[in-house]
Write a protein that holds these residues in place. Structure first.
Motif, PDB file in Angstrom:
ATOM      1  N   LEU A  17       0.829  -1.207   0.000  1.00 26.10           N
ATOM      2  CA  LEU A  17       0.000   0.000   0.000  1.00 26.10           C
ATOM      3  C   LEU A  17       0.861   1.255   0.000  1.00 26.10           C
ATOM      4  CD1 LEU A  17      -2.818   1.330   0.252  1.00 26.10           C
ATOM      5  CD2 LEU A  17      -2.481   1.220   2.732  1.00 26.10           C
ATOM      6  N   SER A  18       1.853   1.307   0.892  1.00 29.70           N
ATOM      7  CA  SER A  18       2.673   2.514   0.968  1.00 29.70           C
ATOM      8  C   SER A  18       3.527   2.696  -0.283  1.00 29.70           C
ATOM      9  CB  SER A  18       3.545   2.498   2.226  1.00 29.70           C
ATOM     10  OG  SER A  18       4.412   1.388   2.225  1.00 29.70           O
ATOM     11  N   LEU A  19       3.954   1.594  -0.903  1.00 32.64           N
ATOM     12  CA  LEU A  19       4.674   1.730  -2.171  1.00 32.64           C
ATOM     13  C   LEU A  19       3.766   2.264  -3.271  1.00 32.64           C
ATOM     14  CD1 LEU A  19       6.935  -1.444  -2.300  1.00 32.64           C
ATOM     15  CD2 LEU A  19       7.678   0.936  -2.148  1.00 32.64           C
ATOM     16  N   SER A  20       2.530   1.764  -3.305  1.00 34.22           N
ATOM     17  CA  SER A  20       1.615   2.244  -4.347  1.00 34.22           C
ATOM     18  C   SER A  20       1.249   3.713  -4.144  1.00 34.22           C
ATOM     19  CB  SER A  20       0.350   1.383  -4.392  1.00 34.22           C
ATOM     20  OG  SER A  20      -0.426   1.566  -3.235  1.00 34.22           O
ATOM     21  N   LEU A  21       1.284   4.188  -2.923  1.00 33.81           N
ATOM     22  CA  LEU A  21       0.979   5.595  -2.653  1.00 33.81           C
ATOM     23  C   LEU A  21       2.200   6.502  -2.770  1.00 33.81           C
ATOM     24  CD1 LEU A  21      -1.388   5.190   0.421  1.00 33.81           C
ATOM     25  CD2 LEU A  21      -2.044   5.763  -1.919  1.00 33.81           C
ATOM     26  N   VAL A  23       5.261   5.803  -4.835  1.00 37.38           N
ATOM     27  CA  VAL A  23       6.063   5.738  -6.056  1.00 37.38           C
ATOM     28  C   VAL A  23       5.381   6.578  -7.137  1.00 37.38           C
ATOM     29  CG1 VAL A  23       6.950   4.191  -7.844  1.00 37.38           C
ATOM     30  CG2 VAL A  23       6.991   3.479  -5.461  1.00 37.38           C
ATOM     31  N   THR A  24       6.136   7.446  -7.751  1.00 38.64           N
ATOM     32  CA  THR A  24       5.551   8.420  -8.677  1.00 38.64           C
ATOM     33  C   THR A  24       4.923   7.790  -9.915  1.00 38.64           C
ATOM     34  OG1 THR A  24       7.726   8.757  -9.685  1.00 38.64           O
ATOM     35  CG2 THR A  24       7.066  10.290  -7.967  1.00 38.64           C
ATOM     36  N   ASP A  25       5.363   6.628 -10.331  1.00 37.10           N
ATOM     37  CA  ASP A  25       4.785   5.984 -11.515  1.00 37.10           C
ATOM     38  C   ASP A  25       3.486   5.239 -11.221  1.00 37.10           C
ATOM     39  OD1 ASP A  25       6.794   6.910 -13.118  1.00 37.10           O
ATOM     40  OD2 ASP A  25       8.046   5.133 -12.868  1.00 37.10           O
ATOM     41  N   SER A  26       3.093   5.175  -9.966  1.00 36.89           N
ATOM     42  CA  SER A  26       1.881   4.459  -9.581  1.00 36.89           C
ATOM     43  C   SER A  26       0.639   5.289  -9.905  1.00 36.89           C
ATOM     44  CB  SER A  26       1.905   4.164  -8.079  1.00 36.89           C
ATOM     45  OG  SER A  26       0.657   3.690  -7.639  1.00 36.89           O
ATOM     46  N   TRP A  34       5.195   8.750   1.590  1.00 41.48           N
ATOM     47  CA  TRP A  34       4.679   7.429   1.960  1.00 41.48           C
ATOM     48  C   TRP A  34       5.797   6.392   2.002  1.00 41.48           C
ATOM     49  CZ3 TRP A  34       0.351   5.922   4.146  1.00 41.48           C
ATOM     50  CH2 TRP A  34      -0.752   6.766   4.092  1.00 41.48           C
ATOM     51  N   LEU A  35       6.883   6.651   1.316  1.00 42.23           N
ATOM     52  CA  LEU A  35       8.006   5.707   1.332  1.00 42.23           C
ATOM     53  C   LEU A  35       8.647   5.621   2.714  1.00 42.23           C
ATOM     54  CD1 LEU A  35       9.571   6.492  -2.145  1.00 42.23           C
ATOM     55  CD2 LEU A  35       8.011   4.639  -1.515  1.00 42.23           C
ATOM     56  N   TRP A  36       8.488   6.655   3.526  1.00 42.85           N
ATOM     57  CA  TRP A  36       8.966   6.571   4.914  1.00 42.85           C
ATOM     58  C   TRP A  36       8.197   5.507   5.691  1.00 42.85           C
ATOM     59  CZ3 TRP A  36      13.413   8.328   6.287  1.00 42.85           C
ATOM     60  CH2 TRP A  36      13.967   9.417   5.629  1.00 42.85           C
ATOM     61  N   PHE A  37       6.923   5.356   5.391  1.00 50.86           N
ATOM     62  CA  PHE A  37       6.134   4.307   6.051  1.00 50.86           C
ATOM     63  C   PHE A  37       6.623   2.922   5.626  1.00 50.86           C
ATOM     64  CE2 PHE A  37       2.234   1.697   6.573  1.00 50.86           C
ATOM     65  CZ  PHE A  37       2.117   1.843   7.948  1.00 50.86           C
TER      66      PHE A  37
END
Length: 70
Positions: A17-21, A23-26, A34-37
Motif C-alpha cells: 500500500l505505501s509503495l503504491s501511494l 512511487v511516482t509511476d503508480s 509514503w516511502l517513509w512508512f
C-alpha cells in the motif's frame, strides 16, 4: 489463522500500500513521503526478527488469536 500469518499479511499489505501511494509511476500516487512508512515497516520487521518483539503480535494475542502450534 495464526498470529504469525496475520503479522506477515498485515506487514505485506502495508508495504504494498505505501509503495503504491509513494512511487511516482503508480496510478495511486499521493506523495513520496509514503516511502517513509515503507521504511518503518521494514525496520520493524528487521528488529522483530532479532528481538522477537512485535507490537501487532502482542495486540493479536490479547485479542485471543491463536498462536502457531508447536
Amino acid at each position: 489463522m495464526t498470529v504469525e500469518r496475520i503479522v506477515r499479511i498485515v506487514a505485506g499489505f502495508f508495504i504494498l500500500l505505501s509503495l503504491s501511494l509513494g512511487v511516482t509511476d503508480s496510478p495511486w500516487f499521493q506523495n513520496s513521503h509514503w516511502l517513509w512508512f515503507t521504511a518503518f515497516v521494514g525496520a520493524n520487521l528487521l528488529q522483530s526478527g532479532f528481538s522477537q518483539f512485535c507490537p501487532l503480535e502482542i495486540m493479536l494475542k490479547k485479542l485471543g488469536i491463536k498462536q502457531k502450534c508447536q
